[in-house]
Scaffold this motif. Structure first.
Motif, PDB file in Angstrom:
ATOM      1  N   ILE A   4      84.371 -93.388 -27.387  1.00 50.50           N
ATOM      2  CA  ILE A   4      83.528 -94.517 -27.805  1.00 50.50           C
ATOM      3  C   ILE A   4      82.923 -94.182 -29.163  1.00 50.50           C
ATOM      4  O   ILE A   4      82.317 -93.122 -29.351  1.00 50.50           O
ATOM      5  CB  ILE A   4      82.414 -94.804 -26.782  1.00 50.50           C
ATOM      6  N   PHE A   5      83.121 -95.094 -30.113  1.00 51.19           N
ATOM      7  CA  PHE A   5      82.468 -95.023 -31.415  1.00 51.19           C
ATOM      8  C   PHE A   5      81.255 -95.950 -31.391  1.00 51.19           C
ATOM      9  O   PHE A   5      81.379 -97.131 -31.051  1.00 51.19           O
ATOM     10  CB  PHE A   5      83.415 -95.468 -32.524  1.00 51.19           C
ATOM     11  N   ALA A   6      80.112 -95.415 -31.743  1.00 50.20           N
ATOM     12  CA  ALA A   6      78.876 -96.201 -31.743  1.00 50.20           C
ATOM     13  C   ALA A   6      78.229 -96.102 -33.125  1.00 50.20           C
ATOM     14  O   ALA A   6      77.839 -95.015 -33.552  1.00 50.20           O
ATOM     15  CB  ALA A   6      77.922 -95.704 -30.665  1.00 50.20           C
ATOM     16  N   ASP A   7      78.152 -97.229 -33.818  1.00 51.40           N
ATOM     17  CA  ASP A   7      77.594 -97.270 -35.175  1.00 51.40           C
ATOM     18  C   ASP A   7      76.188 -97.836 -35.102  1.00 51.40           C
ATOM     19  O   ASP A   7      76.013 -99.031 -34.866  1.00 51.40           O
ATOM     20  CB  ASP A   7      78.487 -98.129 -36.070  1.00 51.40           C
ATOM     21  N   GLU A   8      75.185 -96.978 -35.274  1.00 48.38           N
ATOM     22  CA  GLU A   8      73.771 -97.371 -35.168  1.00 48.38           C
ATOM     23  C   GLU A   8      73.543 -98.226 -33.920  1.00 48.38           C
ATOM     24  O   GLU A   8      73.045 -99.356 -34.010  1.00 48.38           O
ATOM     25  CB  GLU A   8      73.336 -98.134 -36.432  1.00 48.38           C
ATOM     26  N   PRO A   9      73.879 -97.721 -32.741  1.00 48.02           N
ATOM     27  CA  PRO A   9      73.876 -98.555 -31.534  1.00 48.02           C
ATOM     28  C   PRO A   9      72.507 -99.062 -31.114  1.00 48.02           C
ATOM     29  O   PRO A   9      72.410-100.014 -30.339  1.00 48.02           O
ATOM     30  CB  PRO A   9      74.459 -97.618 -30.467  1.00 48.02           C
ATOM     31  N   THR A  10      71.434 -98.435 -31.600  1.00 47.78           N
ATOM     32  CA  THR A  10      70.095 -98.887 -31.222  1.00 47.78           C
ATOM     33  C   THR A  10      69.326 -99.443 -32.416  1.00 47.78           C
ATOM     34  O   THR A  10      68.128 -99.685 -32.334  1.00 47.78           O
ATOM     35  CB  THR A  10      69.297 -97.723 -30.599  1.00 47.78           C
ATOM     36  N   GLY A  11      70.022 -99.667 -33.516  1.00 48.02           N
ATOM     37  CA  GLY A  11      69.354-100.064 -34.759  1.00 48.02           C
ATOM     38  C   GLY A  11      68.634-101.399 -34.695  1.00 48.02           C
ATOM     39  O   GLY A  11      67.657-101.611 -35.412  1.00 48.02           O
ATOM     40  N   ASN A  12      69.111-102.315 -33.848  1.00 45.67           N
ATOM     41  CA  ASN A  12      68.495-103.640 -33.744  1.00 45.67           C
ATOM     42  C   ASN A  12      67.606-103.777 -32.513  1.00 45.67           C
ATOM     43  O   ASN A  12      67.225-104.900 -32.157  1.00 45.67           O
ATOM     44  CB  ASN A  12      69.574-104.734 -33.705  1.00 45.67           C
ATOM     45  N   THR A  72      62.085 -99.619 -29.383  1.00 41.91           N
ATOM     46  CA  THR A  72      62.185 -98.225 -28.944  1.00 41.91           C
ATOM     47  C   THR A  72      62.531 -98.109 -27.462  1.00 41.91           C
ATOM     48  O   THR A  72      63.407 -97.322 -27.067  1.00 41.91           O
ATOM     49  CB  THR A  72      60.868 -97.484 -29.223  1.00 41.91           C
ATOM     50  N   SER A  73      61.871 -98.896 -26.622  1.00 42.58           N
ATOM     51  CA  SER A  73      62.093 -98.813 -25.181  1.00 42.58           C
ATOM     52  C   SER A  73      63.511 -99.234 -24.809  1.00 42.58           C
ATOM     53  O   SER A  73      64.211 -98.540 -24.063  1.00 42.58           O
ATOM     54  CB  SER A  73      61.066 -99.681 -24.440  1.00 42.58           C
ATOM     55  N   GLU A 112      70.661 -95.763 -25.134  1.00 40.06           N
ATOM     56  CA  GLU A 112      71.040 -94.359 -25.349  1.00 40.06           C
ATOM     57  C   GLU A 112      71.369 -93.682 -24.017  1.00 40.06           C
ATOM     58  O   GLU A 112      72.380 -92.965 -23.902  1.00 40.06           O
ATOM     59  CB  GLU A 112      69.903 -93.595 -26.032  1.00 40.06           C
ATOM     60  N   ASP A 113      70.512 -93.885 -23.024  1.00 42.46           N
ATOM     61  CA  ASP A 113      70.733 -93.261 -21.715  1.00 42.46           C
ATOM     62  C   ASP A 113      72.083 -93.667 -21.130  1.00 42.46           C
ATOM     63  O   ASP A 113      72.799 -92.843 -20.547  1.00 42.46           O
ATOM     64  CB  ASP A 113      69.615 -93.642 -20.743  1.00 42.46           C
ATOM     65  N   ILE A 114      72.431 -94.942 -21.287  1.00 44.87           N
ATOM     66  CA  ILE A 114      73.711 -95.432 -20.765  1.00 44.87           C
ATOM     67  C   ILE A 114      74.878 -94.720 -21.456  1.00 44.87           C
ATOM     68  O   ILE A 114      75.816 -94.254 -20.809  1.00 44.87           O
ATOM     69  CB  ILE A 114      73.825 -96.956 -20.965  1.00 44.87           C
ATOM     70  N   GLU A 138      67.319 -89.312 -36.238  1.00 46.52           N
ATOM     71  CA  GLU A 138      67.423 -87.885 -35.929  1.00 46.52           C
ATOM     72  C   GLU A 138      67.142 -87.596 -34.447  1.00 46.52           C
ATOM     73  O   GLU A 138      67.686 -86.648 -33.887  1.00 46.52           O
ATOM     74  CB  GLU A 138      66.474 -87.079 -36.821  1.00 46.52           C
ATOM     75  N   ASP A 139      66.285 -88.407 -33.826  1.00 43.32           N
ATOM     76  CA  ASP A 139      66.021 -88.203 -32.396  1.00 43.32           C
ATOM     77  C   ASP A 139      67.269 -88.490 -31.571  1.00 43.32           C
ATOM     78  O   ASP A 139      67.565 -87.776 -30.600  1.00 43.32           O
ATOM     79  CB  ASP A 139      64.865 -89.095 -31.934  1.00 43.32           C
ATOM     80  N   LEU A 140      68.002 -89.532 -31.944  1.00 44.39           N
ATOM     81  CA  LEU A 140      69.257 -89.834 -31.258  1.00 44.39           C
ATOM     82  C   LEU A 140      70.281 -88.734 -31.523  1.00 44.39           C
ATOM     83  O   LEU A 140      70.963 -88.272 -30.602  1.00 44.39           O
ATOM     84  CB  LEU A 140      69.788 -91.196 -31.733  1.00 44.39           C
TER      85      LEU A 140
END
Length: 231
Positions: free
Chosen positions: A167-175, A178-179, A185-187, A206-208
């Motif tokens: 799986i390629f993920a490009d900034e998967p949480t960018g939009n 935080t919660s 991320e956990d998934i 950096e946290d990711l």
């Protein structure tokens, strides 16, 4: 040591010519092993997204080689390239790339439709993926009606339906807030740990990156650091 699933040797990627030429990648060499989680980090314009695109066979390098399980990917053309990309890889992008007016299920089964999977099997596997992401009750909803977190979980379901190796993920949480981003991320990391899916994440976060097995830093088209992340 087992052979790498992806092996990259002196990959370069340039755009334009003459005075307008831009060297996005300037000689990248790396190996990624099956089951790893790898973060590719760097500032905007560093070349990290270009690197992901060539690794995922979405773009061709100007020179150098990329091998997928020992196969030189330059030998893949047309249908063979599309089949390899569709079967081997899953994609999770920041922008979602969902068709807003189509149902969630129709969005999720699209890779199988492209692969020629029959309608009944598409529905079965699509619903199984949505159930895994706790979205089965949203299958008939239009994608436009989902929250940001639900859209990203739908994208992950779509990435899973062809049982990808990577799986390629490009900034998967960018939009995402935080919660919600933490849930996504956990998934992804659960899929990496429990299913052995190789996870390659491009991120500014950096946290990711710190949650991955390895952190590869790229600057001006060159890898300047490649290190294991402390547990």
């Amino acid at each position: 040591m087992k052979a790498p699933i992806i092996s990259v040797t002196d990959v370069r990627k340039s755009y334009g010519r003459g005075a307008n030429r831009f060297d996005a990648l300037r000689g990248v060499t790396l190996e990624i092993f099956e089951g790893e989680s790898v973060a590719i980090v760097g500032k905007s314009g560093s070349g990290k997204s270009t690197l992901m695109h060539v690794l995922a066979l979405l773009d061709q390098p100007t020179s150098g080689s990329i091998e997928l399980e020992g196969v030189d990917t330059t030998t893949l053309r047309g249908r063979a390239l599309n089949r390899t990309r569709n079967k081997t890889f899953g994609f999770v992008f920041q922008q979602f790339f969902l068709t807003a007016g189509s149902s969630v299920l129709d969005n999720v089964v699209l890779p199988m439709k492209i692969a020629g999977v029959g309608r009944a099997e598409r529905k079965r596997r699509g619903m199984a993926a949505l159930s895994q992401l706790e979205l089965a009750d949203k299958a008939r909803n239009k994608a436009v009606d989902l929250s940001g977190g639900q859209k990203q979980r739908s994208v992950i379901a779509r990435a899973l339906v062809n049982d990808p190796r990577i799986i390629f993920a490009d900034e998967p949480t960018g939009n995402l807030d935080t919660s919600t981003g933490g849930v996504v991320e956990d998934i992804l990391f659960e899929l990496n740990r429990e299913k052995g899916i190789t996870l390659i994440i491009v991120t500014h976060d950096e946290d990711l990156a710190a949650r991955c097995d390895r952190r590869i830093q790229i600057r001006d088209g060159l890898i300047i650091d490649d290190e294991a992340v402390a547990a």
